[in-house]
Design a protein around this motif. Sequence first.
Motif, PDB file in Angstrom:
ATOM      1  N   VAL A  23       1.249 -45.406 -51.171  1.00 14.36           N
ATOM      2  CA  VAL A  23       1.054 -44.232 -50.170  1.00 14.36           C
ATOM      3  C   VAL A  23      -0.009 -44.823 -49.133  1.00 14.36           C
ATOM      4  CG1 VAL A  23       0.338 -41.937 -49.893  1.00 14.36           C
ATOM      5  CG2 VAL A  23       1.390 -42.394 -51.869  1.00 14.36           C
ATOM      6  N   ILE A  24       0.472 -44.659 -47.918  1.00 11.47           N
ATOM      7  CA  ILE A  24      -0.507 -44.963 -46.950  1.00 11.47           C
ATOM      8  C   ILE A  24      -1.246 -43.558 -46.284  1.00 11.47           C
ATOM      9  CG2 ILE A  24      -0.540 -45.695 -44.264  1.00 11.47           C
ATOM     10  CD1 ILE A  24       2.146 -47.290 -44.807  1.00 11.47           C
ATOM     11  N   HIS A  25      -2.500 -43.714 -46.199  1.00 11.74           N
ATOM     12  CA  HIS A  25      -3.525 -42.691 -45.872  1.00 11.74           C
ATOM     13  C   HIS A  25      -3.472 -41.530 -47.105  1.00 11.74           C
ATOM     14  CE1 HIS A  25      -3.546 -44.430 -41.932  1.00 11.74           C
ATOM     15  NE2 HIS A  25      -2.604 -43.913 -41.674  1.00 11.74           N
ATOM     16  N   PRO A  26      -3.764 -41.934 -48.214  1.00 13.07           N
ATOM     17  CA  PRO A  26      -3.472 -41.016 -49.477  1.00 13.07           C
ATOM     18  C   PRO A  26      -4.214 -39.640 -49.284  1.00 13.07           C
ATOM     19  CG  PRO A  26      -4.995 -42.890 -50.040  1.00 13.07           C
ATOM     20  CD  PRO A  26      -4.221 -43.265 -48.626  1.00 13.07           C
ATOM     21  N   TRP A  27      -5.412 -39.637 -48.798  1.00 11.31           N
ATOM     22  CA  TRP A  27      -6.149 -38.297 -48.793  1.00 11.31           C
ATOM     23  C   TRP A  27      -5.387 -37.440 -47.669  1.00 11.31           C
ATOM     24  CZ3 TRP A  27      -8.788 -37.501 -52.938  1.00 11.31           C
ATOM     25  CH2 TRP A  27      -9.521 -38.723 -53.423  1.00 11.31           C
ATOM     26  N   ALA A 179       8.440 -25.348 -66.703  1.00 13.38           N
ATOM     27  CA  ALA A 179       7.653 -25.149 -65.402  1.00 13.38           C
ATOM     28  C   ALA A 179       6.079 -25.883 -65.505  1.00 13.38           C
ATOM     29  CB  ALA A 179       7.450 -23.736 -65.145  1.00 13.38           C
ATOM     30  N   GLU A 180       5.653 -25.677 -66.753  1.00  7.86           N
ATOM     31  CA  GLU A 180       4.298 -26.229 -66.845  1.00  7.86           C
ATOM     32  C   GLU A 180       4.201 -27.666 -67.024  1.00  7.86           C
ATOM     33  OE1 GLU A 180       2.450 -24.019 -70.052  1.00  7.86           O
ATOM     34  OE2 GLU A 180       2.325 -22.314 -68.949  1.00  7.86           O
ATOM     35  N   GLU A 181       5.117 -28.026 -67.494  1.00 10.27           N
ATOM     36  CA  GLU A 181       5.448 -29.645 -67.899  1.00 10.27           C
ATOM     37  C   GLU A 181       5.754 -30.344 -66.386  1.00 10.27           C
ATOM     38  OE1 GLU A 181       4.755 -31.510 -70.355  1.00 10.27           O
ATOM     39  OE2 GLU A 181       4.100 -29.580 -71.124  1.00 10.27           O
ATOM     40  N   VAL A 182       6.591 -29.614 -65.619  1.00 11.10           N
ATOM     41  CA  VAL A 182       6.842 -30.173 -64.195  1.00 11.10           C
ATOM     42  C   VAL A 182       5.405 -30.248 -63.374  1.00 11.10           C
ATOM     43  CG1 VAL A 182       7.905 -29.735 -62.114  1.00 11.10           C
ATOM     44  CG2 VAL A 182       9.189 -29.672 -64.008  1.00 11.10           C
ATOM     45  N   VAL A 183       4.747 -29.171 -63.504  1.00  7.43           N
ATOM     46  CA  VAL A 183       3.501 -29.519 -62.476  1.00  7.43           C
ATOM     47  C   VAL A 183       2.460 -30.160 -63.247  1.00  7.43           C
ATOM     48  CG1 VAL A 183       1.514 -27.737 -62.065  1.00  7.43           C
ATOM     49  CG2 VAL A 183       3.780 -26.853 -61.981  1.00  7.43           C
ATOM     50  N   CYS A 184       2.283 -30.163 -64.601  1.00  7.86           N
ATOM     51  CA  CYS A 184       0.941 -30.982 -65.083  1.00  7.86           C
ATOM     52  C   CYS A 184       1.313 -32.418 -65.383  1.00  7.86           C
ATOM     53  CB  CYS A 184       0.452 -30.244 -66.520  1.00  7.86           C
ATOM     54  SG  CYS A 184      -0.429 -28.823 -65.874  1.00  7.86           S
ATOM     55  N   ARG A 185       2.656 -32.622 -66.147  1.00  4.45           N
ATOM     56  CA  ARG A 185       2.944 -33.851 -66.436  1.00  4.45           C
ATOM     57  C   ARG A 185       3.883 -34.458 -65.689  1.00  4.45           C
ATOM     58  NH1 ARG A 185      -0.181 -31.338 -69.896  1.00  4.45           N
ATOM     59  NH2 ARG A 185       1.425 -29.888 -70.459  1.00  4.45           N
ATOM     60  N   GLY A 186       4.408 -33.654 -64.317  1.00  5.54           N
ATOM     61  CA  GLY A 186       4.832 -34.345 -63.482  1.00  5.54           C
ATOM     62  C   GLY A 186       4.275 -34.526 -62.233  1.00  5.54           C
ATOM     63  N   VAL A 187       4.139 -33.687 -61.454  1.00  5.62           N
ATOM     64  CA  VAL A 187       3.412 -33.724 -60.283  1.00  5.62           C
ATOM     65  C   VAL A 187       1.919 -33.908 -60.232  1.00  5.62           C
ATOM     66  CG1 VAL A 187       2.718 -32.533 -58.178  1.00  5.62           C
ATOM     67  CG2 VAL A 187       4.946 -31.813 -59.128  1.00  5.62           C
ATOM     68  N   LEU A 188       0.984 -33.400 -61.184  1.00  6.69           N
ATOM     69  CA  LEU A 188      -0.341 -33.937 -61.464  1.00  6.69           C
ATOM     70  C   LEU A 188      -0.349 -35.186 -61.855  1.00  6.69           C
ATOM     71  CD1 LEU A 188      -3.192 -33.102 -61.301  1.00  6.69           C
ATOM     72  CD2 LEU A 188      -2.853 -32.014 -63.534  1.00  6.69           C
ATOM     73  N   LEU A 189       0.316 -35.662 -62.963  1.00  8.37           N
ATOM     74  CA  LEU A 189       0.281 -36.968 -63.421  1.00  8.37           C
ATOM     75  C   LEU A 189       0.507 -38.119 -62.564  1.00  8.37           C
ATOM     76  CD1 LEU A 189      -0.070 -38.820 -65.922  1.00  8.37           C
ATOM     77  CD2 LEU A 189       2.066 -38.359 -66.653  1.00  8.37           C
ATOM     78  N   ARG A 190       1.687 -37.738 -61.838  1.00  4.13           N
ATOM     79  CA  ARG A 190       2.188 -38.803 -60.691  1.00  4.13           C
ATOM     80  C   ARG A 190       1.122 -38.867 -59.591  1.00  4.13           C
ATOM     81  NH1 ARG A 190       5.429 -42.955 -59.877  1.00  4.13           N
ATOM     82  NH2 ARG A 190       7.569 -42.406 -58.737  1.00  4.13           N
ATOM     83  N   LEU A 191       0.671 -37.905 -59.144  1.00  2.30           N
ATOM     84  CA  LEU A 191      -0.629 -38.182 -58.263  1.00  2.30           C
ATOM     85  C   LEU A 191      -1.767 -38.678 -58.455  1.00  2.30           C
ATOM     86  CD1 LEU A 191      -0.041 -34.785 -56.051  1.00  2.30           C
ATOM     87  CD2 LEU A 191       1.003 -37.101 -55.759  1.00  2.30           C
ATOM     88  N   THR A 192      -2.086 -38.054 -59.993  1.00  5.37           N
ATOM     89  CA  THR A 192      -3.521 -38.641 -60.437  1.00  5.37           C
ATOM     90  C   THR A 192      -3.399 -40.141 -60.786  1.00  5.37           C
ATOM     91  OG1 THR A 192      -2.871 -37.798 -62.428  1.00  5.37           O
ATOM     92  CG2 THR A 192      -4.450 -36.588 -61.368  1.00  5.37           C
ATOM     93  N   GLY A 193      -2.046 -40.797 -60.914  1.00  6.49           N
ATOM     94  CA  GLY A 193      -1.754 -42.081 -61.139  1.00  6.49           C
ATOM     95  C   GLY A 193      -1.949 -42.843 -59.864  1.00  6.49           C
TER      96      GLY A 193
END
Length: 310
Positions: A23-27, A179-193
């Motif tokens: 990702v360019i300009h991550p913040w 829904a909870e897995e998509v948000v936490c183990r999907g989007v959140l995990l991808r972004l914290t990665g």
Amino acid sequence: MRPQIDRALAEAAQSPLTAGMAVIHPWRRLATFVLLAGVLMMVMAFAVGLAISGLPGMREQAASPGPLPDGPLSLIGESLQVVLFASILGGAAFGILLAAALTYRRPLKDFLWPRRRFDPAQMGIGFLAMACVCIITIPIYLAMGSQWDPPILDPQYLDHTRLIYVSAMVLGLLVAAAAEEVVCRGVLLRLTGLITRRPLVLCLVNGVVFSAIHMDPDPVAFVSRAVSGGIWTWAALRLGGLEFAIGAHLANNLIIALFWQPFSQAGVSRDSAWIDLAPEVLTTVIMLVIVERLARRYVDPAELPARAAA
């Protein structure tokens, strides 16, 4: 044992769910995502809520959330409540997923099961494994003094309402768990990665956030949910997708709603004793063993150098 642990950590660090998204300009991207996610989440949740508001009894459920009064027809109200809850939660989760896909210019599946197709077998295994563990721990909870009054076996409820309740729980809790897995183990995990690829840190952060969004003031329940969130994060990292976690999450919630207490009472905060975490420790050990056995089948060692390079 130590070489096996080191190997598992190394493979988890190269999971497709945390790799391959430069990702360019991550913040700046993160700020854009937060704003867009807030808008889409509210729009989708409102749209879904509006769409189902015409169902008989749904407006009454929306106007009076929380535990429902007990009676012969109570399971009908419980069924409507889980449908309402799951619909709004599912709409909000889709809004967050869509915001992530648009912001980071990735296909939706990159936040769910990247580099492969949906694997129903993993979801089924996760469901069966967690269901078996939940059944095994029932005697432990009873020995510790828990009260067992299965809603689907309670004779005060009419037979046809129990059938409706089971159907609503299966469908509604599937949507809610996904829904909870998509948000936490999907989007959140991808972004914290994007910040760290250390699996234990990711499991800790994800588990704490997952528990925090439930807003349960009981510290024992908070720790229990955080441990569950951490285990499902580990499963997603090791297996490269959310299927196992969705199945396990569904089984856990379904067993509670069918065999412990009605859906509306499950969210009531209680003062738990720390000893209540003992079955959670057993569950954690069993699920870790199952996930690692599955990972040996699903993770191809030949892929690891390519993952590391990505």
